[in-house]
Design a protein around this motif. Structure first.
Motif, PDB file in Angstrom:
ATOM      1  N   LEU A 291       0.826  -1.206   0.000  1.00 48.54           N
ATOM      2  CA  LEU A 291       0.000   0.000   0.000  1.00 48.54           C
ATOM      3  C   LEU A 291       0.861   1.256   0.000  1.00 48.54           C
ATOM      4  O   LEU A 291       0.575   2.222  -0.712  1.00 48.54           O
ATOM      5  CB  LEU A 291      -0.937  -0.005   1.211  1.00 48.54           C
ATOM      6  N   PHE A 292       1.933   1.247   0.816  1.00 49.38           N
ATOM      7  CA  PHE A 292       2.850   2.380   0.838  1.00 49.38           C
ATOM      8  C   PHE A 292       3.412   2.655  -0.559  1.00 49.38           C
ATOM      9  O   PHE A 292       3.425   3.794  -1.039  1.00 49.38           O
ATOM     10  CB  PHE A 292       4.017   2.109   1.789  1.00 49.38           C
ATOM     11  N   MET A 293       3.862   1.605  -1.213  1.00 48.57           N
ATOM     12  CA  MET A 293       4.496   1.760  -2.522  1.00 48.57           C
ATOM     13  C   MET A 293       3.486   2.200  -3.572  1.00 48.57           C
ATOM     14  O   MET A 293       3.805   2.986  -4.464  1.00 48.57           O
ATOM     15  CB  MET A 293       5.159   0.449  -2.920  1.00 48.57           C
ATOM     16  N   THR A 294       2.260   1.705  -3.468  1.00 47.16           N
ATOM     17  CA  THR A 294       1.217   2.121  -4.413  1.00 47.16           C
ATOM     18  C   THR A 294       0.915   3.606  -4.261  1.00 47.16           C
ATOM     19  O   THR A 294       0.751   4.331  -5.257  1.00 47.16           O
ATOM     20  CB  THR A 294      -0.060   1.292  -4.192  1.00 47.16           C
ATOM     21  N   VAL A 295       0.838   4.069  -3.013  1.00 46.83           N
ATOM     22  CA  VAL A 295       0.591   5.495  -2.760  1.00 46.83           C
ATOM     23  C   VAL A 295       1.714   6.340  -3.348  1.00 46.83           C
ATOM     24  O   VAL A 295       1.462   7.369  -4.010  1.00 46.83           O
ATOM     25  CB  VAL A 295       0.444   5.753  -1.253  1.00 46.83           C
ATOM     26  N   ASN A 296       2.957   5.932  -3.139  1.00 45.94           N
ATOM     27  CA  ASN A 296       4.095   6.684  -3.675  1.00 45.94           C
ATOM     28  C   ASN A 296       4.075   6.711  -5.201  1.00 45.94           C
ATOM     29  O   ASN A 296       4.418   7.732  -5.820  1.00 45.94           O
ATOM     30  CB  ASN A 296       5.408   6.079  -3.181  1.00 45.94           C
ATOM     31  N   LEU A 297       3.680   5.591  -5.818  1.00 45.28           N
ATOM     32  CA  LEU A 297       3.593   5.546  -7.276  1.00 45.28           C
ATOM     33  C   LEU A 297       2.534   6.520  -7.782  1.00 45.28           C
ATOM     34  O   LEU A 297       2.761   7.252  -8.755  1.00 45.28           O
ATOM     35  CB  LEU A 297       3.268   4.122  -7.731  1.00 45.28           C
ATOM     36  N   ILE A 298       1.379   6.536  -7.129  1.00 42.65           N
ATOM     37  CA  ILE A 298       0.309   7.447  -7.539  1.00 42.65           C
ATOM     38  C   ILE A 298       0.750   8.899  -7.411  1.00 42.65           C
ATOM     39  O   ILE A 298       0.489   9.726  -8.297  1.00 42.65           O
ATOM     40  CB  ILE A 298      -0.962   7.182  -6.709  1.00 42.65           C
ATOM     41  N   VAL A 299       1.441   9.214  -6.312  1.00 46.26           N
ATOM     42  CA  VAL A 299       1.934  10.585  -6.127  1.00 46.26           C
ATOM     43  C   VAL A 299       2.923  10.949  -7.227  1.00 46.26           C
ATOM     44  O   VAL A 299       2.867  12.051  -7.799  1.00 46.26           O
ATOM     45  CB  VAL A 299       2.583  10.733  -4.737  1.00 46.26           C
ATOM     46  N   ASP A 300       3.834  10.037  -7.569  1.00 53.93           N
ATOM     47  CA  ASP A 300       4.811  10.302  -8.621  1.00 53.93           C
ATOM     48  C   ASP A 300       4.142  10.536  -9.971  1.00 53.93           C
ATOM     49  O   ASP A 300       4.596  11.367 -10.770  1.00 53.93           O
ATOM     50  CB  ASP A 300       5.798   9.137  -8.730  1.00 53.93           C
ATOM     51  N   LEU A 301       3.067   9.794 -10.248  1.00 60.72           N
ATOM     52  CA  LEU A 301       2.377   9.935 -11.528  1.00 60.72           C
ATOM     53  C   LEU A 301       1.540  11.211 -11.588  1.00 60.72           C
ATOM     54  O   LEU A 301       1.384  11.814 -12.662  1.00 60.72           O
ATOM     55  CB  LEU A 301       1.482   8.715 -11.783  1.00 60.72           C
ATOM     56  N   LEU A 302       1.009  11.632 -10.451  1.00 65.24           N
ATOM     57  CA  LEU A 302       0.167  12.826 -10.415  1.00 65.24           C
ATOM     58  C   LEU A 302       0.975  14.119 -10.365  1.00 65.24           C
ATOM     59  O   LEU A 302       0.480  15.175 -10.773  1.00 65.24           O
ATOM     60  CB  LEU A 302      -0.776  12.780  -9.209  1.00 65.24           C
ATOM     61  N   PHE A 303       2.201  14.039  -9.871  1.00 63.53           N
ATOM     62  CA  PHE A 303       2.973  15.252  -9.617  1.00 63.53           C
ATOM     63  C   PHE A 303       3.183  16.096 -10.880  1.00 63.53           C
ATOM     64  O   PHE A 303       3.000  17.321 -10.837  1.00 63.53           O
ATOM     65  CB  PHE A 303       4.320  14.886  -8.990  1.00 63.53           C
ATOM     66  N   PRO A 304       3.548  15.507 -12.026  1.00 63.83           N
ATOM     67  CA  PRO A 304       3.714  16.345 -13.231  1.00 63.83           C
ATOM     68  C   PRO A 304       2.409  16.993 -13.688  1.00 63.83           C
ATOM     69  O   PRO A 304       2.440  18.035 -14.347  1.00 63.83           O
ATOM     70  CB  PRO A 304       4.225  15.344 -14.281  1.00 63.83           C
ATOM     71  N   LEU A 305       1.262  16.395 -13.358  1.00 63.93           N
ATOM     72  CA  LEU A 305      -0.009  17.000 -13.724  1.00 63.93           C
ATOM     73  C   LEU A 305      -0.295  18.244 -12.888  1.00 63.93           C
ATOM     74  O   LEU A 305      -0.904  19.196 -13.368  1.00 63.93           O
ATOM     75  CB  LEU A 305      -1.148  15.989 -13.550  1.00 63.93           C
ATOM     76  N   VAL A 306       0.147  18.217 -11.633  1.00 62.24           N
ATOM     77  CA  VAL A 306      -0.054  19.358 -10.744  1.00 62.24           C
ATOM     78  C   VAL A 306       0.970  20.447 -11.013  1.00 62.24           C
ATOM     79  O   VAL A 306       0.657  21.638 -11.039  1.00 62.24           O
ATOM     80  CB  VAL A 306       0.016  18.902  -9.271  1.00 62.24           C
ATOM     81  N   ASP A 307       2.238  20.028 -11.209  1.00 60.22           N
ATOM     82  CA  ASP A 307       3.326  20.975 -11.456  1.00 60.22           C
ATOM     83  C   ASP A 307       3.940  20.663 -12.820  1.00 60.22           C
ATOM     84  O   ASP A 307       4.759  19.762 -12.951  1.00 60.22           O
ATOM     85  CB  ASP A 307       4.388  20.862 -10.357  1.00 60.22           C
ATOM     86  N   PRO A 308       3.552  21.381 -13.876  1.00 59.84           N
ATOM     87  CA  PRO A 308       4.051  21.102 -15.226  1.00 59.84           C
ATOM     88  C   PRO A 308       5.553  21.260 -15.379  1.00 59.84           C
ATOM     89  O   PRO A 308       6.127  20.764 -16.344  1.00 59.84           O
ATOM     90  CB  PRO A 308       3.302  22.127 -16.095  1.00 59.84           C
TER      91      PRO A 308
END
Length: 319
Positions: A291-308
C-alpha cells in the motif's frame, strides 16, 4: 521520459522492492523469540510425536530458504497461508476485515483533505486574528496523538453524550459510517493540523512571488489570483505531503482500531503479533508495504499534472 516507460520502470522497482521486503518480513518473524508451536500448545506439554506433527503440518522444521520460497510461491498464487491462531486461511481473514479498515482510512482521508486544505487556505488568505487562531488550533491538533484523540472523543461523544457508538463497525454501509465517524476523526486530527500548516506555508510562499504581483497589477480578480497562481502552484508541495499522510493513516489505524474495538486489519495485526501468528503478521506487513508503494507511485504519476515544470522521473524536492 514517456509516461509508459516511467510507469513500467516504477512497476519494476516496486516488484523488486516488494521482493526484498518479503525476504526481510519473513526472516524477521523467525528471528523473534518464541515459536508458533508453543502458542499452538497453549502452554501444555506435548509428546515428541505431537510436537513433530505440529512442525510437519506448518513446515516449521524445513530449512529457512525452503520455507521462504514455498511462502513466496504461495503468495504469487494468492495464498497467504493459514492462520495459526484462527485456524483458517489468512486470505479469508483479510477479506473479512479489510473493508472496515479501508472505509476508515477513506473517511479519515476525506476529512484530512477537506479540513486541511480549507484551514490552510483560510489562514494564508485571511491572515490576522483568523490566521493566528488557525495556527493555535493546528498546533494543538499536531500535538495530539491519535490514541489520545481516540480516548477523548470516545469519552465525550460516545460515553457522556451518547451520540456515537463506543465500539464496533456496525452492519450495512450507513451503520458502518456512523460507527466509524469518531475513529475517523481521531485518525484524521493530527494530519489535518499537519496538512493545514503545509498548505498555509506553501500558499504564503506563492503569495509573496512576483507572478502574483504581476497578476494583480494586470487587474486579475483576487479569486482567480488565489486559485490559478497561488493554490495551483502550492499543490505540488501539498501533494508531496499527501503520500506521507496516507502512509501515516495506514499505520495509525492499529492504535485507533484497538481503541474503538474495530475488527480491521490494524487490530488483527496487533492480535497476531501478540500471539505469534506468523502467517497473518507476514501477510499484513507485506500488504502494508504494498500500500505504501502504491501510494508513492500514484503521487509520482500525479505530480507532473499538478506541477508542469516537473518531468516524469525527475527528483522532487520536499518542503
Amino acid at each position: 521520459m514517456s509516461f509508459a516507460r516511467f510507469a513500467a520502470r516504477r512497476l519494476l522497482e516496486m516488484a523488486a522492492t516488494l521482493l526484498g521486503a518479503s525476504f526481510v518480513i519473513f526472516g524477521a518473524m523467525y528471528l523473534a523469540p518464541g515459536d508458533p508451536a508453543s502458542f499452538l500448545l497453549s502452554g501444555r506439554s506435548a509428546s515428541p510425536a505431537a510436537l513433530a506433527a505440529i512442525n510437519q503440518q506448518y513446515h516449521l522444521d524445513d530449512p529457512f530458504f525452503v520455507r521462504y520460497f514455498r511462502w513466496l510461491g504461495q503468495l504469487l498464487h494468492g495464498d497467504f497461508g493459514r492462520s495459526i491462531e484462527y485456524r483458517t486461511d489468512v486470505s479469508k481473514l483479510l477479506a473479512d476485515r479489510l473493508p472496515s479498515t479501508l472505509l476508515l482510512v477513506a473517511m479519515a482521508l476525506v476529512l484530512v483533505v477537506a479540513a486541511g486544505l480549507a484551514l490552510g487556505w483560510i489562514g494564508a488568505v485571511r491572515g490576522g486574528a483568523v490566521d493566528s487562531t488557525i495556527l493555535v488550533t493546528t498546533t494543538v491538533a499536531v500535538g495530539t496523538p491519535s490514541f489520545v484523540a481516540a480516548i477523548l472523543l470516545q469519552g465525550l461523544f460516545a460515553v457522556r453524550l451518547g451520540w456515537f457508538p463506543t465500539s464496533g463497525t456496525g452492519q450495512g454501509f450507513g451503520d458502518m459510517v456512523w460507527h466509524l465517524t469518531l475513529p475517523a476523526i481521531a485518525l484524521a486530527l493530527y494530519l489535518i493540523g499537519m496538512l493545514a500548516r503545509v498548505t498555509r506555508a506553501a500558499m504564503l510562499e506563492q503569495l509573496g512571488g512576483e507572478h502574483v504581483a504581476v497578476a494583480r497589477s494586470r487587474g486579475v480578480p483576487e479569486r482567480q489570483v488565489i486559485w490559478r497562481h497561488v493554490l495551483r502552484n502550492a499543490l505540488g508541495t501539498v501533494l508531496t505531503t499527501g503520500g506521507l499522510i496516507v502512509s501515516t493513516l495506514i499505520i495509525c489505524t492499529v492504535l485507533v482500531e484497538s481503541a474503538f474495538s474495530i475488527g480491521g486489519i490494524g487490530q488483527l495485526l496487533e492480535l497476531a503479533t501478540t500471539t505469534k501468528d506468523f502467517p497473518t503478521v507476514q501477510a499484513i506487513s507485506l500488504l502494508i508495504v504494498g500500500l505504501f508503494m502504491t501510494v508513492n507511485l500514484i503521487v509520482d504519476l500525479l505530480f507532473p499534472l499538478v506541477d508542469p515544470t516537473v518531468t516524469l522521473g525527475a527528483r522532487r524536492s520536499t518542503a
